[in-house]
Structures are given as C-alpha cells and as structure tokens.
Enzyme design. Sequence first.
Site, PDB file in Angstrom:
ATOM      1  CD  GLU A 162      -3.025   0.397   2.427  1.00 46.63           C
ATOM      2  OE1 GLU A 162      -3.920  -0.448   2.270  1.00 46.63           O
ATOM      3  OE2 GLU A 162      -2.795   0.949   3.510  1.00 46.63           O
ATOM      4  CB  CYS A 163       0.836   4.323  -0.238  1.00 49.80           C
ATOM      5  SG  CYS A 163       1.192   6.052  -0.665  1.00 49.80           S
ATOM      6  N   GLY A 164       3.483   3.610   0.247  1.00 49.04           N
ATOM      7  CA  GLY A 164       4.907   3.475   0.539  1.00 49.04           C
ATOM      8  C   GLY A 164       5.381   2.042   0.510  1.00 49.04           C
ATOM      9  CG  MET A 204       3.488   0.014  -5.270  1.00 50.42           C
ATOM     10  SD  MET A 204       2.074   0.634  -6.199  1.00 50.42           S
ATOM     11  CE  MET A 204       2.207   2.408  -5.894  1.00 50.42           C
ATOM     12  CB  SER A 216      -2.967   0.227  -5.223  1.00 44.46           C
ATOM     13  OG  SER A 216      -3.662   1.397  -5.626  1.00 44.46           O
TER      14      SER A 216
END
Length: 447
Positions: free
Chosen positions: A331-333, A335, A425
């Site tokens: 998730e975000c970081g 990823m 994502s």
Amino acid sequence: MTISARCPALVIAACASGQGKTTVTAALARLHARQGRRVRVFKCGPDYLDPHWHQLASGAPVEQLDLWMTGPEDCAARLHAAAREADLILVEGVMGLFDGADSVADLAEYFGMPVLAVVDAQAMGGTLGAIVHGLKTYRAGLPWAGVLANRVAGERHAQMLRDGLKDGADWLGALPRLAGEGGGPLLPERHLGLVAAHELPDALERLDAAADALAATPLGRMDAAALQCFAVDFAPQPPAVVPPLLAGRTVAVARDAAFAFIYPANIQTLERLGARVVFFSPLAGDRLPACDALWLPGGYPELHAAQIAANATLQQDLRVHVDAGRPVWAECGGMLALAESIALPDGHVQPLWGLLPGRAVLQQRLAGLGPQQLALDAGVLRGHTFHYATLDSAAPVATRSARPGQMPAPGAGEALYRQGSVRASFFHAWFASSPEATAALFTAEAP
C-alpha cells in the site's frame, strides 16, 4: 440490553486548514489527562500522523471517524464504546467545517456533538466576529460550543477579538503563538503532514507547553462539572458481523518508521476475520516471519530507502514468499519499497527491493489526494489516496480506484498492479468497509 452512553464531547473544527486544530485538540487532551480524566480522541477523515500526537496526549488509542470512509454505523459503534469508558471525547476535524461531501459539520450534526471553532486570529481584529457568526449560523441547528482564538498577540489583541463577537458567550479564550525549540512550529511538519510524535524526544514537553497555555483560558479552566454542558448521548450500535474468512491464516505486517501508516481498525479487522497478525521491522533488520500473507503498509520509505535496500536477507525472504504464490498487499509506501528504485529530490537514485517492475519518483508536489474506492470481485473497499511520489511500472493493471460513487476509468484514480501474487497500489484501504474484499487481498482471490 445495551443502553446509550452519555459523555461530554467536542468537535474541534475551523474555517480552513492550518488554523491550529491539531495543537488545540492535543492540548485539550493533555490538559485533561494530566488532571486524571479519561480522554478519548478521534480524528475526522483519513490521517495517519495527527493521531500520534493525540495518542501521546491522551494515553489512549486514537481512531478515525468519517461518514463516508468508515460509515455512520462504524462511527456510532466507536463513539458509543468510547463514551462508556471516557470522561471526555474530542474529535479533531479536517479542512474547513463545511468542506467536502461528508463534512465535519455533517458528522457533528449527525451525532449532536458541539463544535469548538479554532480560528487563527494573528492578523485580524473584529473580523473574528463575522467569521464566528458565519460558522455558527451558516447551518441552522448545528451544535455549537464556541470559539478559541489562536496565535493571539496579547491581552489587548484578545480583548479586541472578544469585543467583535455578536454573542459574548461564544468566547472560550485565546492562545498565544506557541513555538518549539529554536522558534520553529510547536508541531513541525514535512511532506504528508506532521512529524510523528515519537520522532521528537521532547514531544511530551511540547504538549505540556500547549496544555499550560490552554489552562489559562475559559475553556481550559472548565472542570468535570462544567464540561457536562457539552454532554452528548451516544446510542448503541449492533456489532458488525465479520465472517472468519482468514481463520487459521497468519498475516505478517511491516511496522516501523518506514511503514507506519497503519489504522488500528485495520489490524482489528484482520483479527476479526480470524487472522493471526504478526509484526516485523524491515529497518531493524528483521526477517520475514513465517506467514501465509504479507501487508506492506504506507509510510516514509523514501526517508529510509538505503536502509531498506540494505536488508538483503529480507529481500530474499520476500522473493521466496512471492515465488511460493503467497499474497502480498503493498500500500502506497509499501508499494514503493517493492519497486526497482526511487529517484529522490536531491537527484540520487536509490535501488530498492525490485519485486515490482518500475521506478518511483518523489516529487515536490502532490500527485494524489482525496477519497477513493476500490471495487474488487469480493466487494468495494473505501479509502483514500495521498502521495507525492509517482510510479512508472510495466506491471499489469488489474483495475483502478475511483472517486466515491463513480466507476473506474482509464488514467483516473489509482492503479491496482498485479505482479504474480503481489497486489500493489497508492490506494490506502479502510479494511472494515468490506471485510470480504479485505480477505480477498490476503488470499489468491482478488483481481
């Protein structure tokens, strides 16, 4: 039969961002916690950083309230549970009081919680009265507590502000400009928001300074009896039924300064799904624990990129995990840490774990912000996006997130990449919005 719980509650709101809501909320929590009261603080809307300060100030866990992302039933359950054990509930708003489709004012009105307006008054006088009058009367029936003027120059300035109010009963006091060591902000910021409280060795001293200043105001002088004028009855909510779709499975969760964007409610949801949750720290050199699935949350991998890349043993563990087909939700970081490299603002390109093709770039401006929903075969997850980085990846895009109530569209929202058993994502999920979709992320069933 569970009955309503009554507890004083305040929604700390403002006319815009940057008025000092977080400082005032944390100061209130710290002031009353020091006096022996049990304080529960909530944050309105998605936010991973302000809650660190509120938890330090109150000594209790901090949860989110959001009529869209978490839903009114979830909000009701958390508020009722808090009211049963607390002497004071504080809810820090987000942006301006009336901003957004599901605004802070909507939340305050829905639950009947009075609004305390915080206004940065350093460059105004009698105009404060117009602002307060507008906030108070713009929506008929809005529960109202009063105003606290922030960053006030002195007694004369405070009197000028107070004289401008149409109703003197609205005045709850004035706070001076509060500064940290060296004259900087009391609660310092960087990209994505406030510096987390645990990163500053004098964090508690900063909160004590704010609480001391607040103690000199009419609001700060209110004792337990006086606070009852803000009492609210919170109705019980039947517990949500969560199927044990992850029973017998172990989910490993990265948790440290690089992977710190974790809502406590998300861990609760995994546990209610039946999962055994184990934590590990990539920055501490930990290996991947024995697990059936892995969650790499967001955070600040860009601030620790070299240290992340140096954990070669964990990198190999991750490759073994993925080669075995075991799920990864990044998730975000999280990823970004899986990417091949990241380009930092100083021009340095740092190699990373390389389990997801592509290069990340950390920008100086926002690349994504706002509420988002992610439709999976098992259900629709609600959440949000907030990031400065971009990712150029050749990984297949399984689907995209969308604005609330909209359908995914090419080039819009956030891509959900699927590379083998890795799903990644920039989208941050609120797991409780769809336990079924959450379970799918940690099995082999999501697209």
